[in-house]
Design a protein around this motif. Structure first.
Motif, PDB file in Angstrom:
ATOM      1  N   PRO A  37     -49.807  99.795  55.197  1.00 18.37           N
ATOM      2  CA  PRO A  37     -49.356 100.898  54.538  1.00 18.37           C
ATOM      3  C   PRO A  37     -48.536 101.619  55.325  1.00 18.37           C
ATOM      4  CG  PRO A  37     -51.727 100.783  54.500  1.00 18.37           C
ATOM      5  CD  PRO A  37     -51.453  99.707  55.275  1.00 18.37           C
ATOM      6  N   GLY A  38     -47.178 101.836  54.717  1.00 22.09           N
ATOM      7  CA  GLY A  38     -46.202 102.484  55.557  1.00 22.09           C
ATOM      8  C   GLY A  38     -44.720 101.583  55.687  1.00 22.09           C
ATOM      9  N   GLN A  39     -45.134 100.164  55.542  1.00 19.36           N
ATOM     10  CA  GLN A  39     -44.157  99.145  55.543  1.00 19.36           C
ATOM     11  C   GLN A  39     -43.377  99.249  54.256  1.00 19.36           C
ATOM     12  OE1 GLN A  39     -46.608  95.753  56.920  1.00 19.36           O
ATOM     13  NE2 GLN A  39     -44.922  95.751  58.610  1.00 19.36           N
ATOM     14  N   PHE A  40     -42.197  98.463  54.198  1.00 18.86           N
ATOM     15  CA  PHE A  40     -41.546  98.410  53.099  1.00 18.86           C
ATOM     16  C   PHE A  40     -40.919  97.232  52.874  1.00 18.86           C
ATOM     17  CE2 PHE A  40     -38.446  99.166  56.682  1.00 18.86           C
ATOM     18  CZ  PHE A  40     -37.235  98.575  56.306  1.00 18.86           C
ATOM     19  N   LEU A  41     -40.138  96.928  51.356  1.00 16.51           N
ATOM     20  CA  LEU A  41     -39.749  95.675  51.131  1.00 16.51           C
ATOM     21  C   LEU A  41     -38.197  95.663  51.124  1.00 16.51           C
ATOM     22  CD1 LEU A  41     -41.736  94.404  48.185  1.00 16.51           C
ATOM     23  CD2 LEU A  41     -42.101  93.854  50.373  1.00 16.51           C
ATOM     24  N   PHE A 102     -47.898 103.037  59.014  1.00 16.40           N
ATOM     25  CA  PHE A 102     -48.933 104.182  59.548  1.00 16.40           C
ATOM     26  C   PHE A 102     -50.007 103.646  60.405  1.00 16.40           C
ATOM     27  CE2 PHE A 102     -47.445 105.818  55.445  1.00 16.40           C
ATOM     28  CZ  PHE A 102     -46.706 107.235  55.744  1.00 16.40           C
ATOM     29  N   PRO A 103     -50.376 104.345  61.617  1.00 16.49           N
ATOM     30  CA  PRO A 103     -51.550 103.836  62.389  1.00 16.49           C
ATOM     31  C   PRO A 103     -52.650 104.320  61.712  1.00 16.49           C
ATOM     32  CG  PRO A 103     -49.853 105.162  63.711  1.00 16.49           C
ATOM     33  CD  PRO A 103     -49.264 105.279  62.290  1.00 16.49           C
ATOM     34  N   LEU A 104     -53.807 103.585  61.533  1.00 20.96           N
ATOM     35  CA  LEU A 104     -54.956 104.165  60.543  1.00 20.96           C
ATOM     36  C   LEU A 104     -55.867 104.660  61.583  1.00 20.96           C
ATOM     37  CD1 LEU A 104     -55.084 100.816  58.609  1.00 20.96           C
ATOM     38  CD2 LEU A 104     -54.245 102.893  57.524  1.00 20.96           C
ATOM     39  N   PRO A 105     -56.608 105.829  61.081  1.00 21.28           N
ATOM     40  CA  PRO A 105     -57.667 106.496  61.702  1.00 21.28           C
ATOM     41  C   PRO A 105     -58.647 105.392  62.082  1.00 21.28           C
ATOM     42  CG  PRO A 105     -57.850 107.108  59.595  1.00 21.28           C
ATOM     43  CD  PRO A 105     -56.757 106.155  59.526  1.00 21.28           C
ATOM     44  N   GLU A 106     -59.494 105.659  63.244  1.00 22.00           N
ATOM     45  CA  GLU A 106     -60.611 104.901  63.673  1.00 22.00           C
ATOM     46  C   GLU A 106     -61.625 105.208  62.895  1.00 22.00           C
ATOM     47  OE1 GLU A 106     -60.786 104.413  67.698  1.00 22.00           O
ATOM     48  OE2 GLU A 106     -58.680 103.414  67.927  1.00 22.00           O
ATOM     49  N   LYS A 107     -62.572 106.208  63.118  1.00 23.22           N
ATOM     50  CA  LYS A 107     -63.550 106.718  62.256  1.00 23.22           C
ATOM     51  C   LYS A 107     -63.815 108.106  62.460  1.00 23.22           C
ATOM     52  CE  LYS A 107     -66.885 104.773  65.572  1.00 23.22           C
ATOM     53  NZ  LYS A 107     -68.145 104.048  65.927  1.00 23.22           N
ATOM     54  N   ASP A 108     -64.363 108.517  61.526  1.00 23.96           N
ATOM     55  CA  ASP A 108     -64.950 110.013  61.419  1.00 23.96           C
ATOM     56  C   ASP A 108     -63.838 110.976  61.203  1.00 23.96           C
ATOM     57  OD1 ASP A 108     -67.701 109.380  61.345  1.00 23.96           O
ATOM     58  OD2 ASP A 108     -67.555 109.183  63.816  1.00 23.96           O
ATOM     59  N   ALA A 109     -62.731 110.530  60.907  1.00 24.20           N
ATOM     60  CA  ALA A 109     -61.694 111.345  60.927  1.00 24.20           C
ATOM     61  C   ALA A 109     -61.313 111.947  59.515  1.00 24.20           C
ATOM     62  CB  ALA A 109     -60.160 110.472  61.157  1.00 24.20           C
ATOM     63  N   LYS A 194     -63.270 122.639  63.073  1.00 21.22           N
ATOM     64  CA  LYS A 194     -63.894 121.403  63.024  1.00 21.22           C
ATOM     65  C   LYS A 194     -63.014 120.529  63.988  1.00 21.22           C
ATOM     66  CE  LYS A 194     -65.414 122.289  58.492  1.00 21.22           C
ATOM     67  NZ  LYS A 194     -64.906 121.815  57.188  1.00 21.22           N
ATOM     68  N   THR A 195     -63.206 118.804  63.856  1.00 19.00           N
ATOM     69  CA  THR A 195     -62.415 118.227  64.612  1.00 19.00           C
ATOM     70  C   THR A 195     -61.027 118.039  63.941  1.00 19.00           C
ATOM     71  OG1 THR A 195     -63.969 116.797  63.763  1.00 19.00           O
ATOM     72  CG2 THR A 195     -62.947 116.041  65.991  1.00 19.00           C
ATOM     73  N   ASP A 196     -59.985 118.121  64.808  1.00 20.40           N
ATOM     74  CA  ASP A 196     -58.623 118.090  64.380  1.00 20.40           C
ATOM     75  C   ASP A 196     -58.316 116.907  63.342  1.00 20.40           C
ATOM     76  OD1 ASP A 196     -57.656 120.426  65.828  1.00 20.40           O
ATOM     77  OD2 ASP A 196     -56.790 119.102  67.424  1.00 20.40           O
ATOM     78  N   PRO A 197     -57.784 117.334  62.214  1.00 17.24           N
ATOM     79  CA  PRO A 197     -57.634 116.330  61.494  1.00 17.24           C
ATOM     80  C   PRO A 197     -56.117 115.474  61.582  1.00 17.24           C
ATOM     81  CG  PRO A 197     -56.721 118.351  60.263  1.00 17.24           C
ATOM     82  CD  PRO A 197     -57.429 118.665  61.826  1.00 17.24           C
ATOM     83  N   ILE A 198     -55.933 114.387  60.946  1.00  8.47           N
ATOM     84  CA  ILE A 198     -54.697 113.657  61.356  1.00  8.47           C
ATOM     85  C   ILE A 198     -53.832 114.083  60.112  1.00  8.47           C
ATOM     86  CG2 ILE A 198     -53.579 111.284  61.595  1.00  8.47           C
ATOM     87  CD1 ILE A 198     -56.230 110.382  62.632  1.00  8.47           C
ATOM     88  N   ILE A 199     -52.557 114.049  60.102  1.00 10.95           N
ATOM     89  CA  ILE A 199     -51.590 114.414  58.919  1.00 10.95           C
ATOM     90  C   ILE A 199     -50.717 113.256  58.801  1.00 10.95           C
ATOM     91  CG2 ILE A 199     -49.810 115.946  58.204  1.00 10.95           C
ATOM     92  CD1 ILE A 199     -50.872 118.104  59.964  1.00 10.95           C
ATOM     93  N   TYR A 200     -50.448 112.844  57.524  1.00 12.10           N
ATOM     94  CA  TYR A 200     -49.692 111.727  57.349  1.00 12.10           C
ATOM     95  C   TYR A 200     -48.782 112.399  56.074  1.00 12.10           C
ATOM     96  CZ  TYR A 200     -52.976 108.508  59.155  1.00 12.10           C
ATOM     97  OH  TYR A 200     -53.884 107.729  60.301  1.00 12.10           O
ATOM     98  N   SER A 201     -47.324 111.957  56.308  1.00 10.87           N
ATOM     99  CA  SER A 201     -46.460 112.452  55.317  1.00 10.87           C
ATOM    100  C   SER A 201     -45.430 111.770  54.992  1.00 10.87           C
ATOM    101  CB  SER A 201     -46.156 113.908  55.765  1.00 10.87           C
ATOM    102  OG  SER A 201     -45.172 114.425  54.897  1.00 10.87           O
ATOM    103  N   CYS A 202     -44.984 111.539  53.865  1.00 16.73           N
ATOM    104  CA  CYS A 202     -43.725 111.107  53.058  1.00 16.73           C
ATOM    105  C   CYS A 202     -43.042 111.924  52.131  1.00 16.73           C
ATOM    106  CB  CYS A 202     -44.062 109.622  52.810  1.00 16.73           C
ATOM    107  SG  CYS A 202     -42.492 108.564  52.358  1.00 16.73           S
ATOM    108  N   GLY A 203     -41.781 112.148  52.256  1.00 19.51           N
ATOM    109  CA  GLY A 203     -41.147 112.753  51.153  1.00 19.51           C
ATOM    110  C   GLY A 203     -39.790 113.365  51.656  1.00 19.51           C
TER     111      GLY A 203
END
Lengths: 267, 305
Positions: A37-41, A102-109, A194-203
């Motif tokens: 995910p995050g790669q392009f053609l 996109f670097p993927l989350p490991e776990k419990d994120a 709570k534990t910090d979330p991870i934000i991903y964004s595109c737009g």
């Protein structure tokens, strides 16, 4: 060697799913196997010398079993107009997968994914990928922003267990009234303690600037997918630069298109 | 019996197994396209332009599409000659084909220092001296617009190196032959042309030029007829080998340049459109010569009568 494939892929679908938004599926097994995910053609839209350059389009999904690679694109100029007129059964001249995803989350994120308009395309792939590993116990909230109800797409593609989707429209004609970044702020407020979330964004760039600002103010990790006009798409021409936060420029095609928010200057 | 085509050519001591090179600035330092094919199949590789000190390049946007072409204003972003030697030369030196370093500078002294430093690299095939970059504040194009300054730069490089020197000329001049003659009399062993044509584009929404430096370099199929004419003119004026480039996209384009007098050709913008274009062009030239029952040497300048 051979992380990137040049292929003439069969087009199996190319349909309009919202005004000027098309969903295309092609058969490209080598690309489907390698993409993240995050790669392009990088797509040659026509057969003649004008428009000359390929168009970079984000991958919206892949299926390793069927070999399908999906893209969702908006018609903005001559290249994408030609692409929208390409018929199923024909071949698509394509290079990919390109760039860093996109670097993927490991776990419990907890992942909050914020998309605006056509930026929704790679987000579908990302949300699905995160949700496809239930053993990692990651949760995903996607926030999609559009100008108005008729422009909305993607909601139906995001119905996976573990993925909650919130839609915002600028005029309030569908979902929440306001920008997706307003919802991001609210979600972060609710998530406090709570534990910090991870934000991903595109737009659109203004949205990414706002996401970057919010993430920086709360000291939260954020990954942004950038867009830039490209020529080669593979890192050779140095045409698609973005200012680095440290020194010089980074290549959107090769160093990105996904960057950690602190790596790049967006203004 | 099938004719065994000889595609080899020697340009100023650079032995190439075929006449197809890749043009500076369109091929990075050779890493990017090796995903698509074995780049040892090329005739030669020309690096991205190098300056003595590293250069950040111009702020974006840097590229803009035009009818059958594109404008660029990259501004010679490069790691500098020391960065090149440390980061790029180790893998380039392992290639089996000639590697030619393209050099640029703000001053004559810069060219001299860069040439001198690169001369220490064992295995480097030649220097291509860029006196034609339109996208930098100082140097570049300015040196290639007058015979006197072209002479001065090439002479300074000549004094710094024993490597073959290829002078890369700009099409943005009135009398290309005079520039070519000056470069040769200063010691250039070969001429390459054309670099990009000066152009511009304006954003009608913002009502401002697209590029921060206003003007940019036009390349791609749109410039091919201009490039071909200038190669013809230069071949008339000088006796050294000429490397033709400018919009070459197909093998037929390449054959035209060779017929005009070019001993070799370089593929630039076409790499962006079709990553395997250089290979297809090599194969196309070979098939053409095979059909004609001729060798490459017979083709060079054959249209000149």
């Amino acid at each position: 060697m051979n992380n990137t494939v040049a292929a003439l892929a069969d087009i199996v679908q190319n349909k309009e799913i919202a005004p000027n938004i098309y969903h295309m599926k092609i058969k490209a097994l080598d690309i489907a196997k390698k993409a993240v995910p995050g790669q392009f053609l990088h797509i040659r839209c026509g057969k003649t010398l004008s428009p000359l350059l390929r168009r970079p389009i984000s991958i919206a999904d892949t299926d390793e079993k069927t070999g399908c690679v999906e893209i969702i694109y908006r018609v903005v100029g001559e290249g994408t107009r030609l692409l929208s007129q390409t018929l199923t059964g024909h071949k698509l001249d394509v290079i990919g997968p390109l760039g860093n995803g996109f670097p993927l989350p490991e776990k419990d994120a907890h992942c909050i994914i914020v998309a605006g308009g056509i930026g929704t395309a790679p987000i579908i792939y990302l949300a699905k990928k995160i949700a496809s590993e239930p053993k990692n116990k990651n949760s995903v909230t996607t926030v999609l922003g559009f100008t108005t109800k008729s422009e909305v797409f993607g909601e139906g593609y995001l119905k996976f267990p573990g993925v909650e989707t919130i839609i915002a429209t600028d005029d309030g004609s569908y979902g929440y009234k306001g920008f997706p970044t307003d919802i991001l702020e609210r979600l972060l407020q609710e998530h406090m303690g709570k534990t910090d979330p991870i934000i991903y964004s595109c737009g659109p760039k203004p949205m990414l600037i706002k996401v970057k600002e919010i993430a920086a103010s709360k000291n939260i990790r954020a990954y942004l997918s950038l867009e830039e006009h490209m020529a080669c798409g593979v890192g050779a021409c140095l045409g698609c630069s973005v200012k680095s936060s440290r020194k010089g420029y980074k290549k959107v095609c090769k160093d990105g298109p996904v960057f950690e928010a602190g790596e790049v200057e967006l203004c | 019996m099938k004719h065994d085509v000889d595609l080899s050519v020697n340009i100023a001591g650079i032995n190439m197994k075929n006449p197809v090179m890749v043009a500076s600035g369109t091929f990075g330092f050779g890493r990017e396209y090796s995903d698509f094919y074995d780049i040892n199949k090329l005739g030669a590789l020309v690096t991205k332009g190098l300056t003595f000190m590293p250069k950040n390049g111009n702020p974006p946007p840097r590229v803009h599409e035009t009818p059958a072409g594109m404008l660029n204003s990259v501004g010679l972003e490069n790691p500098g000659v020391q960065g090149f030697i440390e980061e790029e030369w180790p893998h380039l030196s392992e290639l089996a084909i000639p590697v030619i370093a393209n050099i640029d500078g703000d001053t004559v002294e810069d060219y001299h220092k860069t040439a001198k430093k690169l001369s220490s690299l064992e295995g480097l095939a030649a220097l291509e001296v860029n006196i034609s970059c339109p996208n930098v504040e100082k140097g570049g194009l300015a040196f290639g617009q007058e015979p006197e300054s072209a002479f001065e730069v090439i002479k300074a490089v000549r004094e710094a190196t024993r490597l073959p020197i290829i002078a890369k000329l700009s099409p943005n001049v009135t009398h290309i032959q005079k520039i070519a003659e000056a470069a040769v009399s200063a010691g250039a062993d070969a001429i390459s042309l054309i670099n990009t044509l000066l152009g511009m584009a304006i954003d009608i929404d913002t009502q401002q030029p697209i590029f921060s430096r206003k003007f940019a370099g036009l390349s791609g199929p749109a410039v091919k007829p201009v490039a071909l004419r200038m190669v013809w003119e230069v071949c008339e004026a000088v006796d050294v080998p000429v490397i033709g480039m400018g919009g070459i996209t197909t093998w037929q384009d390449a054959v035209e340049f060779i017929l005009a007098g070019a001993s070799a050709v370089a593929i630039g913008t076409a790499n962006f459109v079709n990553p395997t274009a250089p290979l297809e062009i090599i194969e196309g030239i070979k098939a053409y010569l095979d059909m004609k029952g001729r060798n490459l040497q017979d083709l060079i300048g054959a249209a000149r009568g």
